[in-house]
Design a protein around this motif. Structure first.
Motif, PDB file in Angstrom:
ATOM      1  N   THR A  69       0.837  -1.205   0.000  1.00 42.25           N
ATOM      2  CA  THR A  69       0.000   0.000   0.000  1.00 42.25           C
ATOM      3  C   THR A  69       0.872   1.254   0.000  1.00 42.25           C
ATOM      4  O   THR A  69       0.596   2.239  -0.719  1.00 42.25           O
ATOM      5  CB  THR A  69      -0.936  -0.015   1.227  1.00 42.25           C
TER       6      THR A  69
ATOM      7  N   ARG B  70      -7.564  -4.788  -7.083  1.00 41.13           N
ATOM      8  CA  ARG B  70      -6.454  -5.165  -6.205  1.00 41.13           C
ATOM      9  C   ARG B  70      -6.764  -6.532  -5.563  1.00 41.13           C
ATOM     10  O   ARG B  70      -7.819  -6.733  -5.003  1.00 41.13           O
ATOM     11  CB  ARG B  70      -6.268  -4.119  -5.111  1.00 41.13           C
TER      12      ARG B  70
ATOM     13  N   HIS C  73      -2.000  -4.824  -8.045  1.00 43.08           N
ATOM     14  CA  HIS C  73      -2.670  -3.558  -7.752  1.00 43.08           C
ATOM     15  C   HIS C  73      -2.720  -2.706  -9.029  1.00 43.08           C
ATOM     16  O   HIS C  73      -1.764  -1.992  -9.359  1.00 43.08           O
ATOM     17  CB  HIS C  73      -1.918  -2.812  -6.654  1.00 43.08           C
TER      18      HIS C  73
END
Length: 446
Positions: A45, A110, A125
């Motif tokens: 992330t 994702r 992603h």
């Protein structure tokens, strides 16, 4: 039985231990992988945010510049277990997917994928319609841990099987040893040999079985002893009966032959006929007493409450010379058998050579019969209730007895739960006492 116990223990270990180890190892692996997945997800992330801010804001950046930027960010944040793969319009700019994982480029959202063959976690992603970020985290350490734990589990299972086999052999040997002892004891009982089995102080099932087996064996031994004693007494009775019957039968046969050869001697015929009648009566009396002795073993008492004085008066009606003394009382017994008992004792006392009348004395729970005859020695007293036993066979035969009277009397007394008490002094006479027990006849028999 021992093989069954060992087999059962091994099967139980094979069913339970591997299953428990598998569940534990698999749980440890899943926990470790989930923790590492969360960490990789967090790292990915952060990378996605950095790349989005550095690359997507400038659409005119060349592919070479994008590759350099990706490599620079990877080195800067230093994720050693993570490989960064970056694609633009399905063209790899930094790293290439393998053939087994190429399908990840088709993902529109994702997602994460754990590849067991590669022992790696892929997180796909899509940053936009052109750029796709893929991170590959090395999970080989967790798979290595899984293999090591699986190997350790196999060793534990093998060790558990060995320990279970040894323990089951020891435990089953201890259990079956006691059963083998019981089996050998049972074989000994079957063959008639003596057993050497000690009572068990343990309260388990085998201990109870051992004690029950010992009690059963004791009962069998006692029963065999009783049967041997009964057989001995029966043989002694048969031998004595054969001996006793020989004399009257010989007398009857001799008298009959003399009658056949006697011609006209009337007096001799009468004497021989009297002898035949006398000896025949003796045989009949012997047969009657033997029948009574035989039935006495299976006789059932017909108890009733009656006056001891009235019973004695009825019993002595056939022997008016006997002297009756004592006080009346009420007793509960078999009246007919007590009458027979008193008559036999009085008749036996009358044959003792006494010069005075036989005395019958009543007391609260029985009576005694006394005479002043020839009496008996202590040895004779101890044997006088045996069937066909006679202190003086010649004199007893002359008086017409067969040696069964006191035997019958003793059996009647024992049916009532007591024994005759005989006191005698040679030359001074004999006293035979019969006393009913304090408890009722029903309690005594029970």
């Amino acid at each position: 039985m021992r093989k069954q116990i060992v087999t059962g223990m091994i099967l139980l270990i094979l069913l339970i231990l591997p299953l428990l180890l598998y569940l534990q190892i698999n749980q440890n692996f899943q926990v470790s992988v989930n923790n590492a997945r969360e960490s990789a997800d967090h790292e990915e992330t952060l990378l996605a945010r950095l790349l989005s801010s550095e690359i997507l804001r400038n659409r005119s950046t060349s592919n070479m510049e994008i590759r350099n930027t990706v490599q620079s960010i990877g080195k800067q944040y230093g994720y050693e277990q993570m490989q960064i793969l970056f694609y633009k319009d399905r063209i790899p700019l930094n790293g290439v997917l393998s053939e087994e994982t190429a399908f990840l480029l088709d993902k529109k959202e994702r997602t994460s994928y754990l590849s067991d063959p590669e022992e790696a976690l892929y997180i796909v992603h899509p940053l936009d319609e052109h750029y796709t970020l893929i991170t590959r985290s090395d999970f080989s350490v967790f798979y290595q841990m899984l293999r090591e734990q699986t190997a350790a589990g196999i060793r534990i299972c093998i060790g558990g099987l060995v320990i279970a086999a040894v323990l089951s052999l020891l435990i089953s040997g201890r259990i079956t040893r006691r059963l083998r002892i019981l089996s050998r004891s049972a074989d000994a009982v079957r063959s008639g040999s003596a057993i050497h089995l000690e009572p068990s102080a343990k309260k388990d099932e085998i201990g109870k079985l051992t004690n029950t087996f010992i009690a059963m064996n004791d009962a069998i031994v006692q029963r065999e002893e009783n049967l041997r004693e009964d057989a001995r007494q029966r043989q002694a009775l048969i031998d004595a009966l054969a001996h006793e019957m020989r004399t009257p039968l010989t007398s009857i046969v001799s008298a009959a032959r003399l009658i056949q050869k006697g011609g006209d001697m009337v007096q001799m015929r009468e004497e021989m006929c009297d002898l035949i009648v006398k000896e025949s009566q003796r045989l009949a009396e012997m047969d009657e007493n033997l029948m009574k002795l035989t039935r006495m073993h299976t006789a059932e008492l017909k108890t009733e409450t009656f006056s001891l004085l009235e019973m004695a008066q009825e019993a002595l009606a056939v022997t008016p010379d006997a002297v009756l003394t004592g006080e009346d009382s009420t007793v509960t017994a078999d009246r007919d058998l007590i009458i027979h008992l008193m008559r036999n004792l009085v008749n036996n006392a009358a044959k003792s050579g006494t010069l005075t009348p036989v005395r019958v004395t009543l007391h609260p729970r029985g009576f005694s019969v006394s005479d002043e005859g020839r009496g008996m020695t202590p040895e004779e007293v101890s044997r006088c209730t045996e069937a066909f036993w006679k202190a003086d066979p010649a004199r007893t035969r002359a008086s017409g007895g067969a040696g069964l009277g006191l035997t019958l009397c003793q059996n009647i007394a024992r049916l009532h739960g007591t024994d005759l008490v005989i006191r005698s002094t040679p030359g001074k006479g004999t006293t035979v006492e019969f006393t009913l027990p304090l408890q009722s006849v029903e309690d005594s028999e029970t």
